[in-house]
Scaffold this motif. Structure first.
Motif, mmCIF file in Angstrom:
data_model
loop_
_atom_site.group_PDB
_atom_site.id
_atom_site.type_symbol
_atom_site.label_atom_id
_atom_site.label_comp_id
_atom_site.label_asym_id
_atom_site.label_seq_id
_atom_site.Cartn_x
_atom_site.Cartn_y
_atom_site.Cartn_z
ATOM 1 N N ALA A 112 -8.571 5.824 -3.956
ATOM 2 C CA ALA A 112 -7.681 4.666 -4.062
ATOM 3 C C ALA A 112 -7.798 4.030 -5.439
ATOM 4 O O ALA A 112 -8.855 4.059 -6.081
ATOM 5 C CB ALA A 112 -8.011 3.636 -2.984
ATOM 6 N N THR A 141 0.052 -6.493 -7.887
ATOM 7 C CA THR A 141 -1.020 -5.558 -7.573
ATOM 8 C C THR A 141 -0.778 -4.905 -6.220
ATOM 9 O O THR A 141 -0.550 -5.592 -5.220
ATOM 10 C CB THR A 141 -2.381 -6.261 -7.560
ATOM 11 O OG1 THR A 141 -2.618 -6.854 -8.841
ATOM 12 C CG2 THR A 141 -3.501 -5.281 -7.246
ATOM 13 N N ARG A 148 0.843 -1.185 0.000
ATOM 14 C CA ARG A 148 0.000 0.000 0.000
ATOM 15 C C ARG A 148 0.886 1.246 0.000
ATOM 16 O O ARG A 148 1.921 1.273 0.658
ATOM 17 C CB ARG A 148 -0.890 -0.006 1.240
ATOM 18 C CG ARG A 148 -2.134 0.867 1.130
ATOM 19 C CD ARG A 148 -2.948 0.753 2.398
ATOM 20 N NE ARG A 148 -4.290 1.261 2.219
ATOM 21 C CZ ARG A 148 -5.035 1.751 3.211
ATOM 22 N NH1 ARG A 148 -4.566 1.773 4.446
ATOM 23 N NH2 ARG A 148 -6.250 2.198 2.976
ATOM 24 N N ASP A 176 -5.954 0.492 -7.695
ATOM 25 C CA ASP A 176 -5.059 -0.665 -7.711
ATOM 26 C C ASP A 176 -4.118 -0.556 -8.905
ATOM 27 O O ASP A 176 -4.558 -0.502 -10.055
ATOM 28 C CB ASP A 176 -5.853 -1.969 -7.782
ATOM 29 C CG ASP A 176 -6.588 -2.278 -6.488
ATOM 30 O OD1 ASP A 176 -6.177 -1.757 -5.435
ATOM 31 O OD2 ASP A 176 -7.573 -3.044 -6.530
ATOM 32 N N GLN A 181 -2.077 -1.221 -3.786
ATOM 33 C CA GLN A 181 -3.058 -0.150 -3.668
ATOM 34 C C GLN A 181 -2.340 1.182 -3.467
ATOM 35 O O GLN A 181 -1.434 1.293 -2.645
ATOM 36 C CB GLN A 181 -4.003 -0.384 -2.485
ATOM 37 C CG GLN A 181 -5.121 0.661 -2.389
ATOM 38 C CD GLN A 181 -5.960 0.526 -1.137
ATOM 39 O OE1 GLN A 181 -5.433 0.511 -0.031
ATOM 40 N NE2 GLN A 181 -7.271 0.420 -1.306
ATOM 41 N N VAL A 239 -3.182 5.025 -2.429
ATOM 42 C CA VAL A 239 -4.179 5.907 -1.819
ATOM 43 C C VAL A 239 -3.714 7.344 -2.005
ATOM 44 O O VAL A 239 -2.548 7.672 -1.754
ATOM 45 C CB VAL A 239 -4.354 5.591 -0.321
ATOM 46 C CG1 VAL A 239 -5.375 6.536 0.314
ATOM 47 C CG2 VAL A 239 -4.773 4.142 -0.130
#
Length: 428
Positions: A249, A236, A140, A251, A238, A240
């Motif tokens: 957000a 993959t 993330r 991906d 994320q 933000v």
């Protein structure tokens, strides 16, 4: 591998993770070296004066434009100015440390807004947040398009993986992450707590020294910028983004930290407060806290900052015929205080590391009765103040406190009692 650093505040730094990745003589060559893509981060208006213009060229594996659509992301404890559910109050407020959660929360999830000023869409004011993270951001990433982030760790170090490289930031140090710079937060010690100032306004810079002269306060050479360090991940993740006062957000199919080389003066940096050259009175009178300014975000009125960061590290106090703790005062700037470690010299109890206080503009405040009595009776010998690191965030705007923070269980309901018990000593 430990992070490497480049010295000097606001310098035109350059760095490459692979030799030959950084082109010379042309910012955006027809073919960037090593098959990289050239991209510019422009953090100020194109036509701003050279002395304040901030931009960096980055040379990355993929253009940052290669991403899918962002979708709104909910967050129950993070707010931006202006808030519809909050109060700008004349009352003095103080909080105990925000407890660590029992659940797994990364840096972004744990952000908790105490108060806000100004307007995020008009690019003025600040957001004042806390964080209590219990998990690293492994897959993330975060970027704040609304403002640059001043991070002040209080408990537990942070390893900030940014587009420009890595910063290891421990309690006693601060970090500033430039507007819209993508990063993720790793927790080397498993959990971390601290403070965040989200600066919507002009970027933080060093204060003018004026009559102080060439030396003192924070020296530019002590600011550290990261050397290039990239991630080449085909998986993959994320990303933000904070934009327009809310989170979004998307991906990605790759890491956004794929910058192999860069040059410029916009990015991220850190500073060790132990390097601060504190100044003060060597005769009489208690100096204003402005003498301890580390960074300033200029406001539209000269001398009235959008935000100032002042720190109060180890230092000597030698003034004669003087009430040495911070004097009783009320002024036209709002003051948010935090404490990294130790005891603040104006409060004998109640203000603890990880806690916070807010005195909005014109709120009367100063030392408590016990501290006052001790200061009046003290034998004024030279004394070195050690073992404490309070800091002050000051702004010309009134701070609107979120309902979340105003009604929080860790807010101290009896803070006004800090000024109870002063005896009547008038003899006239």
């Amino acid at each position: 591998m430990k992070p490497g650093y480049l010295h000097g505040f606001g310098n035109e730094h350059h760095s490459e993770a692979i030799e030959g990745a950084l082109p010379w003589g042309q910012n955006a060559p027809q073919h960037a070296p090593l098959g990289l893509y050239a991209e510019q981060h422009t953090a100020t208006a194109f036509t701003e004066p050279r002395g304040v213009n901030r931009r960096s060229w980055v040379y990355r594996i993929r253009p940052s434009a290669a991403h899918p659509e962002f979708a709104p992301l909910s967050h129950e404890t993070l707010f931006s100015a202006p808030v519809t559910d909050g109060v700008a109050s004349p009352n003095r407020l103080r909080w105990d440390p925000l407890p660590f959660p029992d659940t797994v929360m990364d840096f972004v999830d744990s952000l908790y807004t105490i108060g806000v000023t100004g307007n995020v869409l008009q690019r003025n004011g600040i957001g004042i947040h806390l964080y209590v993270a219990t998990a690293s951001m492994d897959d993330r990433y975060f970027a704040d398009s609304d403002g640059e982030l001043l991070v002040i760790p209080q408990s537990g170090a942070l390893l900030l993986h940014t587009e420009f490289g890595r910063l290891h930031v421990a309690p006693g140090e601060i970090a500033v992450i430039g507007r819209a710079v993508r990063f993720r937060v790793e927790l080397p010690e498993g959990r971390a707590r601290g403070y965040v100032c989200e600066n919507y306004g002009q970027p933080f810079t060093l204060p003018a020294l004026g009559p102080i002269g060439a030396n003192g306060l924070a020296n530019p050479r002590d600011f550290l910028y990261p050397v290039a360090a990239y991630e080449d991940r085909e998986e993959t993740v994320q990303v933000v983004q904070k934009f327009g006062g809310r989170l979004w957000a998307a991906d990605y199919a790759h890491s956004p930290l794929d910058v192999v080389a860069w040059h410029g003066n916009h990015g991220a940096y850190k500073y060790d407060t132990a390097n601060f050259a504190a100044l003060g009175s060597i005769g009489f009178d208690h100096p204003d806290p402005s003498i301890m300014t580390l960074l300033t975000s200029p406001g539209e009125l000269p001398g009235q900052a959008n935000a100032d960061l002042a720190i109060f590290p180890d230092r000597w106090t030698v003034m004669e015929h003087t009430f040495r703790p911070p004097y009783f005062h009320r002024n036209g700037m709002s003051e948010f205080m935090g404490l990294v470690h130790g005891v603040h010299d104006a409060k004998s109890e109640g203000f603890v590391p990880g806690g916070a206080s807010l005195h909005n503009l014109w709120a009367s405040h100063g030392p408590d009765a016990e501290t006052t009595a001790a200061a009046i009776a003290a034998d004024l010998q030279p004394r070195k103040m050690t073992g404490s690191l309070p800091f002050l965030l000051e702004t010309r705007y009134p701070v609107t406190v979120t309902e979340l923070a105003r009604s929080a269980a860790h807010r101290q309901s009896g803070y006004d009692g800090a000024w109870a018990g002063f005896p009547r000593s008038f003899t006239g």
